[in-house]
Design a protein around this motif. Structure first.
Motif, PDB file in Angstrom:
ATOM      1  N   LYS A  48     -55.315 -74.149 -10.652  1.00 27.25           N
ATOM      2  CA  LYS A  48     -53.862 -74.090 -10.856  1.00 27.25           C
ATOM      3  C   LYS A  48     -53.397 -72.638 -10.758  1.00 27.25           C
ATOM      4  O   LYS A  48     -54.034 -71.743 -11.315  1.00 27.25           O
TER       5      LYS A  48
ATOM      6  N   ARG B 262     -61.518 -75.758 -11.832  1.00 28.66           N
ATOM      7  CA  ARG B 262     -62.753 -76.540 -11.998  1.00 28.66           C
ATOM      8  C   ARG B 262     -63.818 -75.882 -11.145  1.00 28.66           C
ATOM      9  O   ARG B 262     -63.628 -75.694  -9.934  1.00 28.66           O
TER      10      ARG B 262
ATOM     11  N   THR C  70     -58.431 -72.477 -15.903  1.00 30.40           N
ATOM     12  CA  THR C  70     -57.450 -72.950 -14.912  1.00 30.40           C
ATOM     13  C   THR C  70     -58.094 -73.422 -13.600  1.00 30.40           C
ATOM     14  O   THR C  70     -57.373 -73.780 -12.665  1.00 30.40           O
TER      15      THR C  70
ATOM     16  N   ARG D  83     -62.901 -80.138 -22.614  1.00 28.47           N
ATOM     17  CA  ARG D  83     -62.124 -81.387 -22.554  1.00 28.47           C
ATOM     18  C   ARG D  83     -63.005 -82.593 -22.837  1.00 28.47           C
ATOM     19  O   ARG D  83     -62.619 -83.510 -23.537  1.00 28.47           O
TER      20      ARG D  83
END
Ligand code: UDP
Length: 249
Positions: free
Chosen positions: A181, A204, A202, A224
């Motif tokens: 992102k 992966r 931000t 996460r």
């Protein structure tokens, strides 16, 4: 190392960073925190030393991008956790680039995790926590008056350039850049600059030499998905970047 920010007025505190004013109205300080959030801040925690690691990773990646002609808001990294940055008006869009299907793309489309995306996708999300950062279309962006067609074309072109530079660099580090992102801002002169951060918060990032779906994860998905060893994942990304940058070119 001392923190310059402690003497300055706090302007804004976000989930992962604090923004301070400086004596120069065109210059701000961003302070990288260890706090971590996921799922629109429903999950909260801390990742040991994350602020230091993300500040370093962002510094190195911005440096690499600057060498390739991508302009960023970074002026100078002044401590382990702090950057002096140019004040910009942040464009309220999150620009997501995807090389491999993961995360919300898999959830929303049913594409299997790991599907190669050729060409890469460039998507826009509305930066608005109350609305849950919804996916936008070009027409919605125009209807909401968030950006012009020319600005959107510029955002896509810059995002694609960032993707080319970073994908190539990460592969040389043995890391696959799955998705990431970006945020952009406009400076006083009306110039579009890359802003915010580029870090395992931000992006992966998958270990290219690891086939196991869980073990390969080096980014915030460790937090996460409660995969454990979160701080180690971030630290390994930094170590590999530093090793690669130390190679003679
Ligand atoms: N991302 C981010 N901030 C956000 C949303 C996404 O940095 O508010 C990053 C995320 O870490 C991933 C990419 O953007 O690298 C794509 O995220 P996705 O849309 O798959 O959402 P997620 O699965 O993170 O909810």
């Amino acid at each position: 190392m001392t923190n310059a920010s402690t003497d300055n007025q706090k302007l804004y505190e976000g989930k992962a960073k604090i923004i301070y004013a400086t004596d120069d109205p065109e210059v701000l300080i961003t302070y990288f925190k260890d706090d971590a959030t996921a799922f629109n801040a429903q999950k909260k925690g801390q990742i040991t030393n994350k602020g230091v690691v993300n500040c370093k990773i962002t510094t190195h990646l911005y440096g690499l991008l600057a060498q390739k002609g991508v302009q960023t808001h970074l002026l100078e990294t002044i401590s382990d956790r702090e950057m002096r940055v140019k004040r910009v008006a942040i464009v309220p869009l999150e620009v997501v680039v995807r090389n491999i299907a993961a995360g919300s793309l898999c959830k929303q489309t049913g594409l299997p995790l790991g599907t190669l995306l050729e060409p890469s996708l460039v998507e826009f999300y509305y930066k608005n926590d109350d609305l849950g950062d919804p996916l936008l279309t070009r027409d919605r962006i125009f209807a909401m008056d968030l950006a012009s067609a020319q600005q959107l074309d510029q955002l896509v072109a810059q995002a694609q350039q960032v993707n080319q530079v970073l994908s190539e660099f990460f592969i040389s580090c043995g890391i696959t850049l799955v998705d990431f992102k970006l945020e952009f801002g406009v400076d006083q002169a009306g110039q579009l600059l890359l802003a915010d951060e580029i870090s395992p918060d931000t992006c992966r990032l998958w270990d290219a030499n690891e086939a196991d779906e869980k073990k390969r994860v080096m980014d915030k998905d460790r937090f996460r998905q409660d995969l454990g060893d979160v701080a180690e994942g971030y630290q390994t990304v930094l170590s590999r970047i530093l090793t690669q940058l130390a190679q003679p070119s």
